[in-house]
Design a protein around this motif. Structure first.
Motif, PDB file in Angstrom:
ATOM      1  N   ASP A 187      -7.724   3.047  -0.834  1.00 58.84           N
ATOM      2  CA  ASP A 187      -6.534   2.884   0.459  1.00 58.84           C
ATOM      3  C   ASP A 187      -5.231   2.838  -0.409  1.00 58.84           C
ATOM      4  O   ASP A 187      -4.136   2.586   0.407  1.00 58.84           O
ATOM      5  CB  ASP A 187      -6.765   1.812   1.181  1.00 58.84           C
ATOM      6  CG  ASP A 187      -8.381   1.680   1.552  1.00 58.84           C
ATOM      7  OD1 ASP A 187      -8.643   2.678   2.105  1.00 58.84           O
ATOM      8  OD2 ASP A 187      -8.735   0.633   1.471  1.00 58.84           O
ATOM      9  N   ASN A 221      -3.812   0.515  -1.859  1.00 59.54           N
ATOM     10  CA  ASN A 221      -3.530  -0.923  -1.684  1.00 59.54           C
ATOM     11  C   ASN A 221      -3.759  -1.697  -2.956  1.00 59.54           C
ATOM     12  O   ASN A 221      -4.762  -1.760  -3.356  1.00 59.54           O
ATOM     13  CB  ASN A 221      -4.449  -1.401  -0.300  1.00 59.54           C
ATOM     14  CG  ASN A 221      -3.937  -2.866   0.085  1.00 59.54           C
ATOM     15  OD1 ASN A 221      -4.795  -3.503   0.655  1.00 59.54           O
ATOM     16  ND2 ASN A 221      -2.825  -3.535   0.011  1.00 59.54           N
ATOM     17  N   GLY A 272       5.358   3.546   1.096  1.00 59.32           N
ATOM     18  CA  GLY A 272       4.291   2.827   1.515  1.00 59.32           C
ATOM     19  C   GLY A 272       4.775   1.880   2.461  1.00 59.32           C
ATOM     20  O   GLY A 272       5.866   1.995   3.213  1.00 59.32           O
ATOM     21  N   THR A 273       3.993   0.610   2.407  1.00 57.90           N
ATOM     22  CA  THR A 273       4.114  -0.266   3.311  1.00 57.90           C
ATOM     23  C   THR A 273       4.357  -1.669   2.583  1.00 57.90           C
ATOM     24  O   THR A 273       3.552  -1.669   1.564  1.00 57.90           O
ATOM     25  CB  THR A 273       2.846  -0.525   4.487  1.00 57.90           C
ATOM     26  OG1 THR A 273       3.281  -1.566   5.241  1.00 57.90           O
ATOM     27  CG2 THR A 273       1.624  -0.643   3.750  1.00 57.90           C
ATOM     28  N   VAL A 274       4.892  -2.595   3.116  1.00 58.01           N
ATOM     29  CA  VAL A 274       5.048  -3.859   2.455  1.00 58.01           C
ATOM     30  C   VAL A 274       3.623  -4.742   2.491  1.00 58.01           C
ATOM     31  O   VAL A 274       3.728  -5.648   1.747  1.00 58.01           O
ATOM     32  CB  VAL A 274       6.115  -4.649   2.762  1.00 58.01           C
ATOM     33  CG1 VAL A 274       7.577  -3.823   2.569  1.00 58.01           C
ATOM     34  CG2 VAL A 274       6.168  -5.300   4.329  1.00 58.01           C
ATOM     35  N   THR A 275       2.814  -4.539   3.501  1.00 55.77           N
ATOM     36  CA  THR A 275       1.656  -5.249   3.694  1.00 55.77           C
ATOM     37  C   THR A 275       0.543  -4.335   4.235  1.00 55.77           C
ATOM     38  O   THR A 275       0.624  -3.680   5.230  1.00 55.77           O
ATOM     39  CB  THR A 275       1.883  -6.562   4.478  1.00 55.77           C
ATOM     40  OG1 THR A 275       0.442  -7.130   4.791  1.00 55.77           O
ATOM     41  CG2 THR A 275       2.538  -6.215   5.758  1.00 55.77           C
ATOM     42  N   GLY A 276      -0.528  -4.218   3.190  1.00 55.61           N
ATOM     43  CA  GLY A 276      -1.508  -3.296   3.629  1.00 55.61           C
ATOM     44  C   GLY A 276      -2.493  -3.999   4.429  1.00 55.61           C
ATOM     45  O   GLY A 276      -3.457  -3.536   5.112  1.00 55.61           O
ATOM     46  N   GLU A 277      -2.909  -5.277   4.352  1.00 57.00           N
ATOM     47  CA  GLU A 277      -3.883  -6.076   4.938  1.00 57.00           C
ATOM     48  C   GLU A 277      -3.735  -7.469   5.258  1.00 57.00           C
ATOM     49  O   GLU A 277      -4.355  -8.158   5.849  1.00 57.00           O
ATOM     50  CB  GLU A 277      -5.049  -5.803   4.103  1.00 57.00           C
ATOM     51  CG  GLU A 277      -4.949  -6.393   2.777  1.00 57.00           C
ATOM     52  CD  GLU A 277      -6.513  -6.158   1.877  1.00 57.00           C
ATOM     53  OE1 GLU A 277      -7.220  -5.214   2.259  1.00 57.00           O
ATOM     54  OE2 GLU A 277      -6.541  -6.805   0.804  1.00 57.00           O
ATOM     55  N   ALA A 283       0.992  -1.379  -0.043  1.00 60.71           N
ATOM     56  CA  ALA A 283      -0.020   0.072  -0.006  1.00 60.71           C
ATOM     57  C   ALA A 283       0.772   1.142  -0.122  1.00 60.71           C
ATOM     58  O   ALA A 283       1.754   1.437   0.650  1.00 60.71           O
ATOM     59  CB  ALA A 283      -0.889   0.262   1.206  1.00 60.71           C
ATOM     60  N   VAL A 284       0.461   2.220  -0.842  1.00 63.77           N
ATOM     61  CA  VAL A 284       1.299   3.399  -1.005  1.00 63.77           C
ATOM     62  C   VAL A 284       0.420   4.861  -0.711  1.00 63.77           C
ATOM     63  O   VAL A 284      -0.823   4.516  -1.130  1.00 63.77           O
ATOM     64  CB  VAL A 284       1.863   3.444  -2.259  1.00 63.77           C
ATOM     65  CG1 VAL A 284       3.021   2.391  -2.229  1.00 63.77           C
ATOM     66  CG2 VAL A 284       1.370   3.338  -3.510  1.00 63.77           C
ATOM     67  N   PRO A 285       0.909   5.808  -0.411  1.00 65.19           N
ATOM     68  CA  PRO A 285      -0.077   7.042  -0.755  1.00 65.19           C
ATOM     69  C   PRO A 285      -0.528   7.079  -1.976  1.00 65.19           C
ATOM     70  O   PRO A 285       0.025   6.642  -3.019  1.00 65.19           O
ATOM     71  CB  PRO A 285       1.006   8.346  -0.412  1.00 65.19           C
ATOM     72  CG  PRO A 285       2.288   7.700   0.425  1.00 65.19           C
ATOM     73  CD  PRO A 285       2.278   6.098  -0.042  1.00 65.19           C
ATOM     74  N   ILE A 286      -1.941   7.345  -2.030  1.00 70.18           N
ATOM     75  CA  ILE A 286      -2.448   7.225  -3.339  1.00 70.18           C
ATOM     76  C   ILE A 286      -1.911   7.915  -4.659  1.00 70.18           C
ATOM     77  O   ILE A 286      -2.035   7.503  -5.765  1.00 70.18           O
ATOM     78  CB  ILE A 286      -3.938   7.438  -3.235  1.00 70.18           C
ATOM     79  CG1 ILE A 286      -4.837   7.146  -4.434  1.00 70.18           C
ATOM     80  CG2 ILE A 286      -4.329   9.107  -2.828  1.00 70.18           C
ATOM     81  CD1 ILE A 286      -6.325   7.160  -4.233  1.00 70.18           C
TER      82      ILE A 286
END
Lengths: 491, 491
Positions: A398, A400, A431-436, A360-363
């Motif tokens: 999101d 993601n 971003g993050t390596v795992t959004g959910e 997930a990254v900033p849109i």
């Protein structure tokens, strides 16, 4: 408090496990040692557990007190504990890396109390969100966090999951009011009662959400509820590029319109929906934005639908359709819902792998992530690379996106390498390596890259503080000890 | 990692503090030892710090690296550290119980980066939310968490605060994306980048939110932003009982209408508004519901306003008014906003005390909390009891109510006892002892009653894990060690 151990040790001898079982039998806690049952508790979807990665016994507690008794006994006997609620987790969180025993919450699957006026519900961890929503529907209520249909509350808390509704409603982090949980030594804590908000002490509720069963076992949860979406409309718009779809979402957000859901699939993803024949029609194989509108005010819906149409036109949409017809809704949203299964139909051989990212990254960086993902895959140094099927679908509101790769089994390492590169790209894009989906075993190095050695060490200290013997789901989220590999793992 | 100490010790000799100052001077970190400045950093509003509860020096870092240097030095020298951002906290979180030094974030008050498309902003902890919103207004954006106007981001994170907007937007817990923070030993962590959601490892962001400066010092925060409310309308309805107002709120929630704000004041609270002459008109001194409506769709607003009117009629409202006129909005919402200052005008003597509760309960129990509060105050065994002025105002959508008591200074203990009884009542009504103000020093026993000895011990273990020498804001939230007093404190 004893000194934190310099290394964790377990006692998984047959004698010790037999003694544990005998002890827990005196407390009438149901259990099984049937090999097939044991294997089923450690399997990750599309990636079965190895024989040495299965538990030696599985217990089926029916109460918080049962769980406390089990953990106290495992703590004393140095037995590692994995947990199971319904087994839909992707990242290996269920794998019994050390053997040990499994605590399954399948028998703790009740609604304890529904508080309609307060719009909350007290549930046990083995309850599925789909089953919960079936009961709530007749009250006009629902629990909006919607991961894979088989998921249950305990696993959803463990992995801090979300789904297509997260754009409108948020993730598990926003929908859990409080937790009853058992710590590694068997002590029982209740993080709060049922207030909608609290500033009372450390936020143990959120500390446990997403801790993947490594800090405590959740035995009861108070969940917030929402009213069922009213006047549901579903829309579909197609574009010449992924970026055009993202632009619509950014503009919608800035205009203050709060839709129910926004999902964006790329052309190959729509091809795979068509190929699978799982949807009720053939779709254009171009970037496709799926939209959901709902609310108590039909006047607002009319305004929103008109606003979205204008924004889509401004992005040169190839098509735009909105419907309130229930059959048509099923066809359009059904295309989005079938994507997971549709991807599996792209396997050319049953042994082909289905692997995917969860960044997930900033849109504003989402289109760059998707574009960069294409480039990384195109550059992958694999002889079979042209046989890979690759597609992207995003919880676009999101930021993601799940980039999926179907490939021959021989390409496992090559794909793992590409997925790791995609995760690194997501981090460069803030971003993050795992959004959910959570970290599990597979994303431990990626987590280290995301939060750094100091960040992982802070997590490790918290782990040691609450589970000094390291019995709860060892090896997940991060290595129990930094063996020097962390420095090497940094890119 | 060294063994957790069996007792915490500090070295606050003049020699040690002088050595600390000399060391930090070499890093060009601004500081002050001016007595007046020192006192100002430890004062709680309406309750000045005692001379022995003030820091021995205050440092004004201008960067994360400065903070790291300060904490590393304090960690090595066993110096306790309190923090200051703007000093609006009620519960004694600023009190320098052990002396030590203070880190003030007054010079770290910048907006680092505004990401309009992503609707987030990167800020330093000393920035006030009012100042932030002044900058954001011209972009059509705002940060919706609205505690006391003087509050700054660092303190807002520390106390996990909220305000009148929490009903619509949520609390700090929902509006912080990630944090940069310095741990007690000086190590710097960044909990995440800027993704809207993440399942990557333990939720250190939420662990720090509400930890009241006891686990780490936050030096930078990424905050979510909302678009400015459009088409603002404000309404006011009066009722014969508090319960009638609560009924409207419950019904509104069930109908799926999402208003901007819902605040409910009782008759005495409205009397105090009139008595203060701070509002622009004289109000009826009966239970009064303040409402805010806003949104991009005027059609929706018309629907909502009509729905609220019908619900108010069904609860036999004595009056109902809604306005979009900006002058009239200022008069009506101004009455709600002046309540804090209005209460102070009820003091008959400058030395009179202003004390209040901050409980939150499930909304179906809110009227019972207010009624029970009246009974507890009426039964208070104080000779001066009839001189107390008591009033209630609630963030009713969240079930959070502030019961205020203005009384002669001699009645401090009697009022403290009543407030503690109100907190216990809130717990029996399945609530929390603090909805938004935090624990500080004053609510430590109440927190123990809320989460139990095991819950506090879990927090204490986390504290030890991240701050093994106990230098960060010692004695706040809970006692550093259970001296046996915790058992005694349980009711």
């Amino acid at each position: 408090m004893p000194q934190p151990p310099s290394s964790y040790t377990y006692n998984h001898t047959q004698t010790n496990i037999t003694s544990l079982i005998s002890h827990l039998e005196t407390h009438n806690i149901p259990y099984s040692t049937d090999p097939e049952t044991l294997t089923s508790k450690a399997n990750t979807p599309h990636s079965p557990a190895q024989p040495h990665e299965t538990p030696l016994a599985v217990f089926f507690p029916t109460s918080t007190q049962h769980v406390s008794t089990i953990l106290k006994a495992c703590h004393e006997r140095l037995v590692a504990v994995t947990t199971f609620s319904s087994g839909t987790s992707f990242g290996g969180a269920l794998t019994a890396t050390r053997g040990g025993i499994c605590v399954s919450f399948e028998k703790m699957n009740k609604i304890v109390r529904l508080n309609e006026d307060d719009m909350d519900v007290v549930v046990q961890p083995g309850l599925g969100w789909v089953e919960l929503n079936e009961v709530l529907r007749e009250k006009g209520l629902f629990f909006p966090v919607d991961p894979a249909p088989g998921a249950s509350v305990g696993g959803m808390i463990a992995m801090s999951c979300s789904g297509t509704n997260a754009y409108r409603y948020g993730t598990m982090k926003e929908w859990v009011i409080s937790l009853t949980a058992v710590l590694a030594n068997g002590s029982i804590i209740k993080t709060h009662n049922r207030p909608r908000k609290s500033s009372a002490g450390y936020d143990l509720t959120h500390l446990l959400i997403g801790s993947e069963g490594t800090l405590a076992l959740v035995t009861q949860a108070v969940l917030k509820l929402a009213i069922l979406p009213q006047n549901l409309h579903v829309g579909l718009a197609t574009f010449t590029s992924f970026q055009h779809g993202v632009n619509v979402v950014v503009a919608l957000q800035k205009a203050g319109h709060q839709l129910e859901a926004l999902e964006l699939a790329d052309g190959p993803q729509m091809h795979c929906v068509n190929y699978s024949r799982l949807a009720g029609q053939v779709f254009s194989e171009t970037p496709t934005l799926f939209l959901k509108f709902a609310g108590p005010s039909t006047a607002l819906l009319t305004d929103q639908i008109r606003a979205v149409e204008q924004l889509c036109k401004a992005q040169n949409a190839l098509s735009y359709e909105v419907t309130a017809d229930t059959h048509r809704i099923d066809v359009l949203w059904g295309a989005r819902k079938c994507i997971g299964r549709a991807l599996l139909t792209m396997k050319k051989h049953p042994s082909d792998l289905f692997m995917h990212s969860d960044c997930a990254v900033p849109i504003s960086n989402l289109a760059a992530l998707v574009e960069g993902t294409h480039e990384l895959i195109a550059a992958a140094p694999s002889r079979n690379r042209k046989e890979w099927f690759c597609a992207n679908v995003g919880h676009v509101g999101d930021g993601n996106v799940h980039s999926s790769i179907i490939c021959p089994v021989a390409d496992r390492l090559a794909v793992e390498r590409v997925l790791r590169q995609i995760a690194s790209l997501a981090l460069r894009l803030e971003g993050t390596v795992t959004g959910e989906h959570g970290v599990g075993l597979k994303l431990r190095d990626a987590l280290l890259e995301e939060v750094g050695g100091q960040g992982v060490e802070a997590m490790r200290r918290v782990k040691r503080a609450l589970d000094e013997r390291g019995i709860l789901n060892p090896d997940k989220v991060f290595r129990l000890e930094d063996d020097g590999g962390e420095e090497r793992a940094k890119l």
